[in-house]
Scaffold this motif. Sequence first.
Motif, PDB file in Angstrom:
ATOM      1  N   GLU B  39      39.639  22.906 102.441  1.00  0.00           N
ATOM      2  CA  GLU B  39      39.271  22.727 101.033  1.00  0.00           C
ATOM      3  C   GLU B  39      38.390  21.486 100.810  1.00  0.00           C
ATOM      4  O   GLU B  39      37.691  21.415  99.809  1.00  0.00           O
ATOM      5  N   PHE B  42      34.697  22.673 100.488  1.00  0.00           N
ATOM      6  CA  PHE B  42      34.426  23.815  99.614  1.00  0.00           C
ATOM      7  C   PHE B  42      33.285  23.538  98.634  1.00  0.00           C
ATOM      8  O   PHE B  42      32.896  24.406  97.871  1.00  0.00           O
ATOM      9  N   GLY B  43      32.765  22.313  98.605  1.00  0.00           N
ATOM     10  CA  GLY B  43      31.635  22.016  97.732  1.00  0.00           C
ATOM     11  C   GLY B  43      30.405  22.798  98.168  1.00  0.00           C
ATOM     12  O   GLY B  43      30.352  23.350  99.263  1.00  0.00           O
ATOM     13  N   ASP B  44      29.390  22.848  97.286  1.00  0.00           N
ATOM     14  CA  ASP B  44      28.174  23.592  97.614  1.00  0.00           C
ATOM     15  C   ASP B  44      27.255  22.814  98.550  1.00  0.00           C
ATOM     16  O   ASP B  44      26.353  23.380  99.152  1.00  0.00           O
ATOM     17  N   GLY B  45      27.424  21.504  98.608  1.00  0.00           N
ATOM     18  CA  GLY B  45      26.542  20.702  99.455  1.00  0.00           C
ATOM     19  C   GLY B  45      27.006  19.262  99.496  1.00  0.00           C
ATOM     20  O   GLY B  45      28.161  18.973  99.211  1.00  0.00           O
ATOM     21  N   GLY B  46      26.085  18.378  99.875  1.00  0.00           N
ATOM     22  CA  GLY B  46      26.406  16.959  99.880  1.00  0.00           C
ATOM     23  C   GLY B  46      26.880  16.454 101.226  1.00  0.00           C
ATOM     24  O   GLY B  46      26.885  17.170 102.222  1.00  0.00           O
ATOM     25  N   LEU B  47      27.300  15.183 101.224  1.00  0.00           N
ATOM     26  CA  LEU B  47      27.622  14.488 102.455  1.00  0.00           C
ATOM     27  C   LEU B  47      28.740  15.103 103.296  1.00  0.00           C
ATOM     28  O   LEU B  47      28.623  15.146 104.520  1.00  0.00           O
ATOM     29  N   PRO B  48      29.828  15.592 102.671  1.00  0.00           N
ATOM     30  CA  PRO B  48      30.911  16.108 103.509  1.00  0.00           C
ATOM     31  C   PRO B  48      30.427  17.203 104.481  1.00  0.00           C
ATOM     32  O   PRO B  48      30.693  17.129 105.686  1.00  0.00           O
ATOM     33  N   HIS B  50      27.405  17.789 105.414  1.00  0.00           N
ATOM     34  CA  HIS B  50      26.408  17.189 106.306  1.00  0.00           C
ATOM     35  C   HIS B  50      27.101  16.554 107.523  1.00  0.00           C
ATOM     36  O   HIS B  50      26.706  16.778 108.671  1.00  0.00           O
ATOM     37  N   GLY B  67      45.527  26.222 100.701  1.00  0.00           N
ATOM     38  CA  GLY B  67      45.233  26.909  99.448  1.00  0.00           C
ATOM     39  C   GLY B  67      45.491  28.404  99.389  1.00  0.00           C
ATOM     40  O   GLY B  67      45.299  29.014  98.341  1.00  0.00           O
ATOM     41  N   ASP B  77      43.885  35.134  95.780  1.00  0.00           N
ATOM     42  CA  ASP B  77      42.660  34.589  95.193  1.00  0.00           C
ATOM     43  C   ASP B  77      41.480  34.883  96.133  1.00  0.00           C
ATOM     44  O   ASP B  77      41.241  34.148  97.085  1.00  0.00           O
ATOM     45  N   TYR B  80      38.696  32.230  96.541  1.00  0.00           N
ATOM     46  CA  TYR B  80      39.097  31.217  97.531  1.00  0.00           C
ATOM     47  C   TYR B  80      38.846  31.743  98.952  1.00  0.00           C
ATOM     48  O   TYR B  80      38.257  31.066  99.790  1.00  0.00           O
ATOM     49  N   TYR B 109      48.613  25.758  89.676  1.00  0.00           N
ATOM     50  CA  TYR B 109      48.717  25.263  91.049  1.00  0.00           C
ATOM     51  C   TYR B 109      49.434  23.917  91.081  1.00  0.00           C
ATOM     52  O   TYR B 109      49.177  23.053  90.252  1.00  0.00           O
ATOM     53  N   HIS B 111      49.635  22.096  94.116  1.00  0.00           N
ATOM     54  CA  HIS B 111      49.040  21.293  95.192  1.00  0.00           C
ATOM     55  C   HIS B 111      50.104  20.641  96.058  1.00  0.00           C
ATOM     56  O   HIS B 111      49.993  19.491  96.465  1.00  0.00           O
TER      57      HIS B 111
END
Lengths: 260, 276
Positions: B39, B42-48, B50, B67, B77, B80, B109, B111
């Motif tokens: 999880e 799960f972002g669309d982009g960015g440093l993680p 990369h 999840g 889900d 997900y 949820y 968590h």
Amino acid sequence: MTDLRELQHLFRDAVFEETSDGPALQAFSKLINDSAGLSAAGHLRIYRGAILGTLTRALGNIYPVCKRLLGDQFFDGMARIHARNTPSQSADLANYGGEFGDFIASFEPAATLPYLADVARLEWHWHRAFHAADEAAMDLAALNNVPLADTGRIAFRLPASARLLDSNFPVQKIWQVNQDDWQGDQDVNLDEGDASLIIWRKQYGMRIDELDSQESQLLGAIDNGALFNELSQPDMGLELDTLLPRCYQQGWIAGFTLDA
Amino acid sequence: MSRFSQATIAGAGIGLRSTHYQDILNDKAAVPWFEVLSENYFGDGGLPLHYLEQVRSDYPVTLHGVGMSLGSTDPLDFSYLARLKQLAEQIEPAWISDHLAWISAGNRYVHDLLPLPYTEEALNHFAERLLQVQDFLGCRLLIENPSSYLSYRKTDMTEWEFLQELVDKTDCDILFDVNNVYVSGTNHGFDPIEYLHALPVGRVKEIHLAGYQKHDNYLFDTHGFRVHPPVWELYRATIEHLGPVPTLIEWDNDIPPFEKLVDEAGMAQKVLDEIA
Ligand SMILES: [Fe+2]
């Protein structure tokens, strides 16, 4: 399936109910064992503490400046109330917390800090921008090739990461002086005035840029889906000849489509 | 040549945490493999993402999630699951795991990994959903035993019997968390060795190790400490019984400098080497 479903819903209710020994907890306690050192309710309370603790910590991680402005104890108490009243509706914890700014705006005990809700909104936009899609540079050649007759149908768009924020307070300054690495003066004059900001990511660099009134008006209109023919109306009063290239060079305009 | 490491998962690996990207990439850390928390990417982009791609080019990885909520009575889900599938296609993990637990009720949820009552009803429900998910993802999953702090009055079987049945019904594999079994055993008064001996040998494809926290009347699984001595002891017994199963050091709270994790993984590797 009803047994399992009822049990799970009761578990959830016992975790989030307002009072520490409410009806859901009492009903749920009848379904679970006590042990040598702990009552049945005591076992449930371990989960209650862990779950509210996780949500509170998640909010603290997204809203570090709000936390700093309020102090840990006040912030955690407020976040806990929010966590109890506002369900997380996604398996991904990174999606939780977007309503916190609105909650703060209506949270009476925090009313002494009237700028706090906008600081929270800024922090939420920052959080989302961090995880947003990467952008390639806009295709300028394609833009230059749009036939003159079609230019009115151009719909520019902001970077996927970008969110605009207008505030009656200098929230960018407040944010800045509350960063860990800030060296200068911590005082902010609240009369310093309004802020129009774009919060976004340029490649991997996080940015909060201040917009002048023309930039803010243009980007706001684009964000609302205005086409080029609307942007170029005289009553908009936008000096597009200089404004558009400037916003493009800053990276605030990331692409375009032709509206059908 | 592939853009990713082709090494297999073996030996003592470490859970990948964002605070350690630089240590791993700059120093080309001598760690055999990493486990990636699904999880977090799960972002669309960015440093993680990369950094994850860079780590993946040098090391084999597994995907570990919290999840799926397989035990929940909410509908599965699929958004997900679609995101997870996309991530798996992107980074090609050796395998995917999640927990014997549920995390949502009425689409709220928590968590946190909540325990199931070990009943026939829950078993059938869990197995049916796990089959659907394995079908959707196109692979066999590893299911991990959770730490738990309560037990239900109405049960039909023990947790290990539940796991055995689950393997029979779904052909899934097991992620055996030695720390969790020690924590749950202490909290509920069962013998971890009995649990261990009931595991279907050959189905346990991964082991977790972490540090719990001691409270007055129970143990709590914080993943915030070094592995405690009784867990090391149980780990040794586990490896003696199951063979040199790939082992992972998990640390999620008060994450220490990377060297400390390397040190901890080294202790696990020592046990693996001694017994092999
Ligand atoms: Fe684990």
